[in-house]
Design a protein around this motif. Structure first.
Motif, PDB file in Angstrom:
ATOM      1  N   LYS A 131      -8.517  -0.446   9.267  1.00  0.00           N
ATOM      2  CA  LYS A 131      -7.664   0.661   9.265  1.00  0.00           C
ATOM      3  C   LYS A 131      -8.070   2.127   9.688  1.00  0.00           C
ATOM      4  O   LYS A 131      -9.200   2.414   9.397  1.00  0.00           O
ATOM      5  N   ALA A 134      -4.420   8.191   9.690  1.00  0.00           N
ATOM      6  CA  ALA A 134      -3.375   8.764  10.742  1.00  0.00           C
ATOM      7  C   ALA A 134      -4.072   9.927  11.605  1.00  0.00           C
ATOM      8  O   ALA A 134      -4.726  10.705  11.105  1.00  0.00           O
ATOM      9  N   ALA A 137      -8.377   7.862  16.268  1.00  0.00           N
ATOM     10  CA  ALA A 137      -8.606   6.616  17.005  1.00  0.00           C
ATOM     11  C   ALA A 137     -10.190   6.425  16.579  1.00  0.00           C
ATOM     12  O   ALA A 137     -10.806   7.119  16.482  1.00  0.00           O
ATOM     13  N   ALA A 175      -7.272  11.380  17.997  1.00  0.00           N
ATOM     14  CA  ALA A 175      -6.320  10.564  19.092  1.00  0.00           C
ATOM     15  C   ALA A 175      -6.168  11.568  20.314  1.00  0.00           C
ATOM     16  O   ALA A 175      -6.008  12.894  20.080  1.00  0.00           O
ATOM     17  N   GLU A 201      -3.721   6.649  18.795  1.00  0.00           N
ATOM     18  CA  GLU A 201      -3.840   6.791  17.488  1.00  0.00           C
ATOM     19  C   GLU A 201      -3.917   5.302  17.292  1.00  0.00           C
ATOM     20  O   GLU A 201      -2.977   4.504  17.596  1.00  0.00           O
ATOM     21  N   GLY A 202      -4.552   4.678  16.275  1.00  0.00           N
ATOM     22  CA  GLY A 202      -4.688   3.687  15.661  1.00  0.00           C
ATOM     23  C   GLY A 202      -5.416   2.577  16.346  1.00  0.00           C
ATOM     24  O   GLY A 202      -5.021   1.517  16.021  1.00  0.00           O
ATOM     25  N   SER A 203      -6.028   2.985  17.444  1.00  0.00           N
ATOM     26  CA  SER A 203      -6.514   2.020  18.480  1.00  0.00           C
ATOM     27  C   SER A 203      -8.008   2.020  18.131  1.00  0.00           C
ATOM     28  O   SER A 203      -8.599   3.013  17.736  1.00  0.00           O
ATOM     29  N   THR A 226      -5.394  -2.748  19.353  1.00  0.00           N
ATOM     30  CA  THR A 226      -4.545  -1.898  18.723  1.00  0.00           C
ATOM     31  C   THR A 226      -4.053  -2.369  17.497  1.00  0.00           C
ATOM     32  O   THR A 226      -4.331  -3.627  17.055  1.00  0.00           O
ATOM     33  N   HIS A 229      -3.039   1.227  12.521  1.00  0.00           N
ATOM     34  CA  HIS A 229      -2.639   2.609  12.069  1.00  0.00           C
ATOM     35  C   HIS A 229      -2.650   2.614  10.458  1.00  0.00           C
ATOM     36  O   HIS A 229      -2.551   1.490   9.940  1.00  0.00           O
ATOM     37  N   SER A 230      -2.805   3.676   9.890  1.00  0.00           N
ATOM     38  CA  SER A 230      -2.712   3.834   8.502  1.00  0.00           C
ATOM     39  C   SER A 230      -1.302   4.834   8.108  1.00  0.00           C
ATOM     40  O   SER A 230      -1.136   5.597   9.067  1.00  0.00           O
TER      41      SER A 230
END
Length: 276
Positions: A131, A134, A137, A175, A201-203, A226, A229-230
């Motif tokens: 994870k 938020a 990246a 990100a 974001e989250g990748s 991908t 995400h948190s």
């Protein structure tokens, strides 16, 4: 020979070239079922096209340098692979004949590339799918080129320093879009780039530097993973946007290009004989 790919998602190498070549399809990580593995393969040895066979069955004709396979699920097991120089099979003498063992749960990127001295090598890298906080990246850079140590820069500021073949560095960054380039370690001499990267974001954006500095065919290639995400309520303390570089490598060993292509064939077909 038996090649074991440790827990990781598999991709075969990338080149450092001018002009810069980039590719960045976003891939949601496939989840391997019990008894399976998830594998991607990158062929990053310049100038050599091969045909891959399972026994006398051609699985992968005209496999060209710079090709990165999509991540695929495959059954764990042993695979009998023969690799020929393009057009030589199946009646000729294989350039290499290997038994490849793919263990259950493997999640790695396998890279067939040149080592620092320009000889074909094969390395497997762990793809970090943990994870991500938020708003951030993950950026991963892998040096798989016949080139000396380099600094990786974002917007002309060093993010990862003194990266050598075949190591990787990674870290969590805000990100957004950055302009990335690769410079000779400790200098402002740009060897590759710049290239525009969208760090979603989250990748996890994985950048490969491959090719040969001597042959002047260095290039960049990207892979984006991908789905990491948190929730905002679970954001851990950050580091002011600085990428915490960590060198991490799961070595398969300095193998021949034939073995790398053999593992690519494993990805392309599930019809091979599986020995458990």
């Amino acid at each position: 020979m038996t090649v074991r790919v440790a827990s990781a998602a598999v991709v075969v190498g990338v080149a450092l070239a001018a002009p810069v070549v980039t590719g960045g399809a976003a891939w949601a990580l496939p989840q391997a079922a019990e008894g399976q593995a998830t594998v991607s393969v990158l062929h990053a040895v310049p100038g050599l096209t091969v045909d891959v066979y399972a026994g006398d069955k051609e699985l992968l004709p005209d496999f060209k340098p710079g090709t990165l396979t999509d991540p695929m699920k495959l059954d764990a097991g042993s695979y009998d692979i023969k690799v020929f120089k393009d057009g030589d099979g199946p009646d000729g003498t294989p350039a290499i004949e290997k038994t490849v063992d793919v263990p259950e749960g493997a999640n790695a990127t396998l890279v067939a590339h040149l080592d620092e001295n320009g000889k074909p090598a094969l390395d497997a890298f762990v793809n970090d799918t943990s994870k991500i906080p938020a708003g951030k990246a993950r950026l991963t850079v892998r040096h798989v080129a016949a080139a000396p140590a380099v600094d990786v820069r974002a917007d002309k500021k060093p993010v990862f320093k003194d990266l050598v073949n075949p190591k990787e560095a990674k870290g969590e960054v805000p990100a957004g879009n950055i302009s990335a380039d690769v410079a000779l370690a400790g200098t402002d001499t740009v060897a590759i780039g710049p290239a525009e990267l969208d760090l979603a974001e989250g990748s996890n954006t994985v950048v490969y530097a491959w090719g040969s500095a001597k042959a002047k065919d260095l290039a960049l290639k990207t892979q984006k993973l991908t789905g990491m995400h948190s929730a905002p309520s679970g954001v851990p303390a950050g580091e002011g946007g600085q990428a915490a570089a960590r060198n991490q490598l799961v070595p398969v060993g300095a193998l021949t290009l034939g073995t790398a292509s053999a593992l690519t064939a494993v990805l392309i077909s599930r019809r091979l004989r599986t020995s458990r």
